[in-house]
Design an enzyme around this catalytic site. Structure first.
Site, mmCIF file in Angstrom:
data_model
loop_
_atom_site.group_PDB
_atom_site.id
_atom_site.type_symbol
_atom_site.label_atom_id
_atom_site.label_comp_id
_atom_site.label_asym_id
_atom_site.label_seq_id
_atom_site.Cartn_x
_atom_site.Cartn_y
_atom_site.Cartn_z
ATOM 1 N N GLU A 97 0.840 -1.205 0.000
ATOM 2 C CA GLU A 97 0.000 0.000 0.000
ATOM 3 C C GLU A 97 0.871 1.249 0.000
ATOM 4 O O GLU A 97 1.974 1.233 0.532
ATOM 5 C CB GLU A 97 -0.897 0.030 1.243
ATOM 6 C CG GLU A 97 -2.319 -0.386 1.006
ATOM 7 C CD GLU A 97 -3.139 0.605 0.172
ATOM 8 O OE1 GLU A 97 -2.555 1.390 -0.602
ATOM 9 O OE2 GLU A 97 -4.360 0.563 0.295
ATOM 10 N N ASP A 98 0.341 2.312 -0.572
ATOM 11 C CA ASP A 98 1.069 3.583 -0.514
ATOM 12 C C ASP A 98 0.844 4.292 0.811
ATOM 13 O O ASP A 98 1.766 4.867 1.381
ATOM 14 C CB ASP A 98 0.689 4.504 -1.684
ATOM 15 C CG ASP A 98 -0.809 4.709 -1.792
ATOM 16 O OD1 ASP A 98 -1.567 3.756 -1.551
ATOM 17 O OD2 ASP A 98 -1.237 5.836 -2.115
ATOM 18 N N ASP A 101 -4.346 5.194 6.240
ATOM 19 C CA ASP A 101 -4.957 6.410 6.782
ATOM 20 C C ASP A 101 -5.955 5.994 7.869
ATOM 21 O O ASP A 101 -5.566 5.687 8.995
ATOM 22 C CB ASP A 101 -5.619 7.124 5.591
ATOM 23 C CG ASP A 101 -6.004 8.545 5.860
ATOM 24 O OD1 ASP A 101 -6.298 8.870 7.015
ATOM 25 O OD2 ASP A 101 -6.029 9.365 4.935
ATOM 26 N N PHE A 150 -1.803 16.570 3.935
ATOM 27 C CA PHE A 150 -2.263 16.019 2.651
ATOM 28 C C PHE A 150 -1.051 15.864 1.742
ATOM 29 O O PHE A 150 -0.449 16.856 1.324
ATOM 30 C CB PHE A 150 -3.304 16.933 2.006
ATOM 31 C CG PHE A 150 -4.084 16.236 0.938
ATOM 32 C CD1 PHE A 150 -5.350 15.744 1.193
ATOM 33 C CD2 PHE A 150 -3.524 16.046 -0.327
ATOM 34 C CE1 PHE A 150 -6.060 15.072 0.205
ATOM 35 C CE2 PHE A 150 -4.228 15.369 -1.311
ATOM 36 C CZ PHE A 150 -5.496 14.884 -1.043
ATOM 37 N N ARG A 163 0.518 12.253 -9.279
ATOM 38 C CA ARG A 163 1.020 10.896 -8.995
ATOM 39 C C ARG A 163 2.447 10.709 -9.506
ATOM 40 O O ARG A 163 3.190 9.891 -8.983
ATOM 41 C CB ARG A 163 0.131 9.839 -9.658
ATOM 42 C CG ARG A 163 -1.259 9.695 -9.065
ATOM 43 C CD ARG A 163 -1.897 8.404 -9.569
ATOM 44 N NE ARG A 163 -3.342 8.375 -9.395
ATOM 45 C CZ ARG A 163 -3.971 7.968 -8.294
ATOM 46 N NH1 ARG A 163 -3.274 7.583 -7.253
ATOM 47 N NH2 ARG A 163 -5.284 7.950 -8.220
HETATM 48 C C1 PRP Z 1 -5.797 5.537 -0.722
HETATM 49 C C2 PRP Z 1 -4.643 4.595 -0.430
HETATM 50 C C3 PRP Z 1 -5.289 3.492 0.334
HETATM 51 C C4 PRP Z 1 -6.419 4.184 1.058
HETATM 52 C C5 PRP Z 1 -6.026 4.398 2.472
HETATM 53 O O1 PRP Z 1 -6.430 5.109 -1.871
HETATM 54 O O2 PRP Z 1 -4.046 4.139 -1.606
HETATM 55 O O3 PRP Z 1 -5.784 2.484 -0.519
HETATM 56 O O4 PRP Z 1 -6.652 5.436 0.414
HETATM 57 O O5 PRP Z 1 -7.046 5.068 3.160
HETATM 58 P P1 PRP Z 1 -7.800 4.417 4.403
HETATM 59 O O6 PRP Z 1 -6.772 3.866 5.338
HETATM 60 O O7 PRP Z 1 -8.522 5.627 4.971
HETATM 61 O O8 PRP Z 1 -8.750 3.395 3.902
HETATM 62 P P2 PRP Z 1 -7.443 6.033 -2.694
HETATM 63 O O9 PRP Z 1 -8.862 5.689 -2.316
HETATM 64 O O10 PRP Z 1 -7.057 7.473 -2.543
HETATM 65 O O11 PRP Z 1 -7.247 5.541 -4.179
HETATM 66 P P3 PRP Z 1 -5.943 5.617 -5.122
HETATM 67 O O12 PRP Z 1 -4.911 4.692 -4.518
HETATM 68 O O13 PRP Z 1 -6.438 5.128 -6.449
HETATM 69 O O14 PRP Z 1 -5.472 7.051 -5.167
#
Ligand code: PRP
Length: 184
Positions: A97-98, A101, A150, A163
């Site tokens: 995961e990136d 949150d 952010f 990105r």
């Molecule tokens: C981001 C990130 C995780 C998630 C984390 O994805 O890549 O998958 O949010 O948030 P959380 O812990 O609150 O669930 P995002 O929905 O922004 O999609 P993306 O990776 O396509 O930008």
């Protein structure tokens, strides 16, 4: 208005940390195959670098996850938009995961993947915002713990922009105009 995001983590800092994570993961998994499951889209760049820093024979897979509405942190409504093409039963699996949150996404995902009976299931996240956590998530590999800012770049977006930045940067509220995205 010209956008001048403030650099938070340089490409060099990221590179050093990702290499160290890869070395640790390689030591922890002496035998392959290790299934690296990256969550689209944000994790694509981290996956590319992490995979090359891991010496254990690995397989690369992707999953897509989306949330219903912008208030996913409170609603917890998550769904799979792209599932795995392969079985992970009896395999060592590492979710890549990136950013972690609220923990809503990874709570959902680990529950889902655990039902598929992998031999082991762990998480590697480049960024962790512990202040934002709503659901407890056990993470084995964390690149950087960061404050509740952010951040964009190195795969992370704001409304699909930024990105491709090599650094991870902070976007202030003024640099985040109100956007409405269909389906959100
Ligand atoms: C981001 C990130 C995780 C998630 C984390 O994805 O890549 O998958 O949010 O948030 P959380 O812990 O609150 O669930 P995002 O929905 O922004 O999609 P993306 O990776 O396509 O930008």
């Amino acid at each position: 208005m010209a956008l001048a995001p403030q650099v938070f983590l340089t490409a060099s800092q990221i590179d050093n940390r990702v290499r160290a994570m890869g070395a640790q993961i390689s030591a922890d998994y002496p035998e392959g195959p290790l299934y690296l499951i990256a969550i689209l889209k944000g994790a694509f760049m981290f996956l590319a670098d992490l995979a090359r820093a891991i010496s254990t024979p690995s397989r690369i897979e992707f999953m897509g996850i989306s949330s219903y509405g912008k208030d996913k942190t409170s609603s917890g409504q998550v769904k799979v938009t792209k599932d795995l093409d392969v079985s992970i039963e009896g395999q060592h699996v590492l979710i890549v995961e990136d950013i972690l949150d609220s923990g809503v996404t990874l709570t959902y995902l680990t529950n889902l993947l655990q039902q598929r009976r992998p031999k082991s299931l762990r998480i590697a996240t480049l960024l962790d915002k512990p202040e934002r956590r709503l659901r407890p998530v056990e993470v084995t590999y964390v690149g950087f713990q960061i404050p509740d800012e952010f951040v964009v770049g190195y795969g992370l977006d704001f409304a699909e922009d930024h990105r491709n930045l090599r650094d991870i940067c902070v976007l202030t509220e003024e640099q985040r105009p109100q956007v409405t995205t269909a389906g959100e």
